[in-house]
Design an enzyme around this catalytic site. Structure first.
Site, PDB file in Angstrom:
ATOM      1  N   ASP A 374      40.538  40.831  38.831  1.00 24.84           N
ATOM      2  CA  ASP A 374      40.215  39.728  39.725  1.00 24.84           C
ATOM      3  C   ASP A 374      40.068  38.381  39.034  1.00 24.84           C
ATOM      4  O   ASP A 374      40.244  37.339  39.675  1.00 24.84           O
ATOM      5  CB  ASP A 374      38.934  40.052  40.501  1.00 24.84           C
ATOM      6  CG  ASP A 374      39.168  41.086  41.592  1.00 24.84           C
ATOM      7  OD1 ASP A 374      40.324  41.210  42.040  1.00 24.84           O
ATOM      8  OD2 ASP A 374      38.213  41.772  41.993  1.00 24.84           O
ATOM      9  N   TYR A 462      36.607  41.691  49.261  1.00 23.66           N
ATOM     10  CA  TYR A 462      35.338  41.946  48.573  1.00 23.66           C
ATOM     11  C   TYR A 462      34.628  40.655  48.227  1.00 23.66           C
ATOM     12  O   TYR A 462      35.257  39.643  47.910  1.00 23.66           O
ATOM     13  CB  TYR A 462      35.567  42.741  47.286  1.00 23.66           C
ATOM     14  CG  TYR A 462      35.051  44.153  47.374  1.00 23.66           C
ATOM     15  CD1 TYR A 462      33.692  44.418  47.290  1.00 23.66           C
ATOM     16  CD2 TYR A 462      35.904  45.227  47.563  1.00 23.66           C
ATOM     17  CE1 TYR A 462      33.196  45.711  47.381  1.00 23.66           C
ATOM     18  CE2 TYR A 462      35.427  46.534  47.655  1.00 23.66           C
ATOM     19  CZ  TYR A 462      34.073  46.756  47.559  1.00 23.66           C
ATOM     20  OH  TYR A 462      33.586  48.039  47.655  1.00 23.66           O
TER      21      TYR A 462
END
Length: 731
Positions: A374, A462
């Site tokens: 990420d 998320y």
């Protein structure tokens, strides 16, 4: 026809994505608003609930609220201050005259950040000294080649460092990369037909750009991305309505569809009912008010100050703080005051989130590649959304903006990206009360107030909440919270009685036709510890059972601590083991207490998880920095990103694991410690349609750093120092 649908889709997607990313609500509680909270003033010893008189435009004290100002006039004051808008614009101007960047349509600027001065220069710099020369580090793609450049903002000179051919991978994606990838498939007639055949109207389509990792030669020499889509009909939570099995392989440099795979035609799109999580949606607006609003009041104002936008002083701490497009939050030059000498002592030169690794545990065609990095792929800081006052952060918070750049180098402001606030939850700093049997009437207690630096990144579905918490006893706690929405898989099943014992769902049935896939989260932190200076050592303190000799004692065994100084990097590769306990210290061997103990800090692991993937599995080779929970490397300014400088489609040859295997000397050196927090996540029904926050943390704790308890002289609270708040009914 297709053009009209495209624009409708684009506006719908951008609007809903923005709404999703900036809204974070935990069901079923209503979010507090300003009128729910008490308003204390320094002129009053009590406060009441001011339902009718609260003025949201009332100007708060400067240090405790974000000050909306024109960032175009910002100037740097510290060598580590991020690039200002003026400096970024200057970089653009300088690059525009460089031969590489003559044609704007042939390049993209993936990041423009401060190239920090050499560490010794920063350590020697003092407030009031002339500012060190400013340089910008630029990562660019020009004619499908990657470059790292340095722009000297004093001389306007450009140094070009072409990416070497010895490592794989591409730079972090730009926001433009991600956005264009989501609409590019709509220009493909086959894709549009497939969507319509699945019963989804193009106007209800929402697509996500999914990094594909690396799985072989066929993916090399092309910057590829995969796109998967959802139906947002009747819900903002389109993540719960996947068009399962449909995957588009896209060339990111040309925006051309390379391949379409559709292996889920027999899988229905899950229903929209009960998937929305917004408080404003009818049905959720029926409040479940389990608790009354809570607010921390500071009638004398905050105890911290933020000097020149980035330098924080609080209690006995001071540190530099800045936003970063890749790391999110960077904490530098953290120093704590010694209560005996009054001097500020070095603890940490630089700490930040280096990489996140999120592998999903489904090997099927539409899922095997979901092994996200990420930070290096999406930009952890780029995904940091504006924080929501009163919900993300309490009312006494101060807010800090980030200044980032678009692909053409245009600067933009990410407002309210970081918040800073003092926190008190009734915790105790230290205490002791004497038993009545001693005849001594002693009860001494000290409250524990902490300073929290918070960022929340919404990486598509998320949400990650990262807290840096500073405590007056010298402890630094780093905490990561996980919330947001699960990435789910469509399934024909709507009850577990339809699933055979032999079948592997790769997750949990969360709702009708919805499977929450098992996955892991690993967050690796770069911690450049400088304990009373840069030359430090790493010590493993083994705790082992010792057997007593016959006749030596009524005891048969006891515990013994044995200190082992790591000589090289491999000595400091640590896998945490419950039944082989140890402490892990970073010490300065040249500085000792009055009793002769080396001064130090220790890392105190929290609840963590270790990767169970095969070490030769391609995702784990790329995420090899999670093979150990602790690593120690010699300081090297080029070794900051645990997954490598260029993570996208990398093959894993430029990772923390590869650096550490060089086995360089680390004793009495300038060293960097790396720590990985880990989470195994087996989804459960409580995670549907949005998951309550789960968190874990680790501590950096003084060990023989102070001569004694550093908060011994801290006074207790007194009634006269605190406001007395009364509820409206009793006021």
């Amino acid at each position: 026809m297709e053009s009209r649908h495209f624009f409708r889709f684009l506006f719908l997607f951008i609007g809903l994505a923005t709404l999703l990313l900036i809204t974070w609500i935990n069901l079923p509680y209503p979010p507090p608003n300003a009128t729910d909270l008490y308003d204390c003033t320094t002129q009053s010893s009590w406060c009441t609930k001011r339902l009718n008189t609260y003025n949201p435009l009332r100007k708060p004290p400067k240090p405790t609220r974000h000050r909306h100002h024109d960032h175009s006039s910002d100037t740097p004051h510290h060598p580590l201050d991020p690039l200002t808008i003026q400096e970024i614009n200057r970089v653009r101007t300088v690059l525009s005259s460089h031969p590489l960047f003559k044609n704007p349509s042939l390049y993209a600027l993936h990041s423009i950040t401060l190239e920090e001065p050499d560490k010794p220069l920063v350590l020697n710099w003092k407030k009031g000294d002339p500012l060190l020369p400013r340089k910008a580090s630029v990562v660019a793609r020009v004619k499908n080649k990657s470059y790292v450049l340095t722009v000297d903002l004093t001389t306007d000179e450009v140094a070009v460092h072409k990416k070497t051919d010895s490592t794989s991978g591409y730079p972090m994606m730009t926001i433009e990369d991600m956005t264009s990838a989501t609409w590019a498939p709509l220009s493909n007639a086959e894709f549009n037909r497939t969507i319509l055949e699945r019963g989804v109207d193009l106007k209800d389509l929402a697509c996500l750009p999914i990094s594909l990792g690396w799985f072989g030669k066929k993916e090399e020499n092309r910057r590829l991305i995969k796109v998967q889509c959802y139906s947002l009909k009747d819900t903002a939570n389109f993540y719960m309505r996947p068009i399962e099995g449909l995957t588009v392989l896209l060339n990111m440099d040309t925006n051309q569809v390379v391949e379409i795979s559709d292996k889920g035609k027999n899988i229905p799109i899950p229903k929209a009912a009960d998937t929305d999580y917004r408080y404003s949606v009818q049905g959720l607006h029926q409040e479940v008010q389990l608790i009354n609003p809570v607010s921390i009041e500071q009638p004398k104002g905050p105890s911290f100050v933020v000097e020149n936008e980035h330098f924080v002083k609080w209690a006995n701490w001071e540190f530099h703080l800045k936003p970063d497009p890749r790391a999110g939050v960077v904490v530098s030059r953290a120093r704590v005051k010694d209560p005996n000498s009054g001097e500020m002592r070095d603890v940490m030169y630089k700490g930040f989130t280096s990489e996140l690794f999120v592998p999903y545990m489904d090997p099927t065609d539409a899922w095997y590649f979901k092994t996200y990095m990420d930070a290096g792929e999406y930009g952890f800081g780029l995904q940091a959304m504006p924080l929501d006052p009163l919900n993300d952060c309490p009312r006494n918070a101060y807010y800090m903006d980030g200044v980032f750049t678009a692909a053409d180098g245009t600067p933009y402001v990410r407002s309210n990206m970081i918040c800073i606030f003092e926190s008190y939850a009734g915790d105790i700093g230290w205490r002791h009360a004497e038993s009545p049997i001693t005849g001594m009437e002693i009860r001494e207690v000290r409250p524990k107030v902490t300073l929290v630096v918070r960022m929340a990144a919404s990486v598509a579905n998320y949400d990650y909440i990262v807290d840096w918490e500073f405590q007056t006893d010298g402890l630094i706690r780093i905490k990561v919270g996980l919330s947001g929405i699960l990435m789910v898989k469509g399934t024909p099943y709507d009850h577990m009685n339809q699933v055979s014992v032999q079948e592997n769902l790769f997750g949990t049935l969360l709702s009708e036709n919805v499977i929450g896939v098992i996955h892991d989260h690993y967050i690796t932190f770069h911690l450049d510890m400088d304990i009373d200076g840069s030359d430090n050592s790493f010590v493993k303190v083994n705790i082992q059972r010792q057997e007593t000799s016959p006749g030596e004692s009524p005891r048969k065994s006891y515990l013994k601590a044995t200190r082992n100084v790591a000589k090289t990097e491999k000595d400091a590769q640590i896998k945490l083991k419950l039944y082989d306990p140890a402490e892990f210290h970073v010490i300065n061997p040249t500085k000792t207490t009055r009793l002769g103990n080396p001064v130090g800090y220790k890392v105190v692991p929290g609840g963590t998880a270790a990767s169970l993937l095969d070490l030769e599995d391609p995702p784990q080779k790329r995420g090899a920095f999670t093979n150990n929970q602790i690593w120690v490397t010699p300081y090297n300014r080029t070794e900051q990103w645990a997954g490598g400088l260029f993570v996208y489609q990398s093959q894993g040859e430029d990772t923390l694991a590869a650096w550490s295997d060089r086995d360089r000397p680390i004793e009495n050196k300038d060293i960097v410690m790396w720590y990985t927090l880990g989470f195994h996540h087996i989804p459960c029904q409580e995670d549907f349609p949005i998951m309550p926050t789960v968190s874990s943390s680790f501590d950096l704790k003084p060990v023989n750093f102070f001569e004694s308890n550093p908060i011994l002289r801290m006074p207790p609270n007194a009634e006269k120092d605190l406001p007395v708040c009364k509820a409206a009914a009793s006021a």
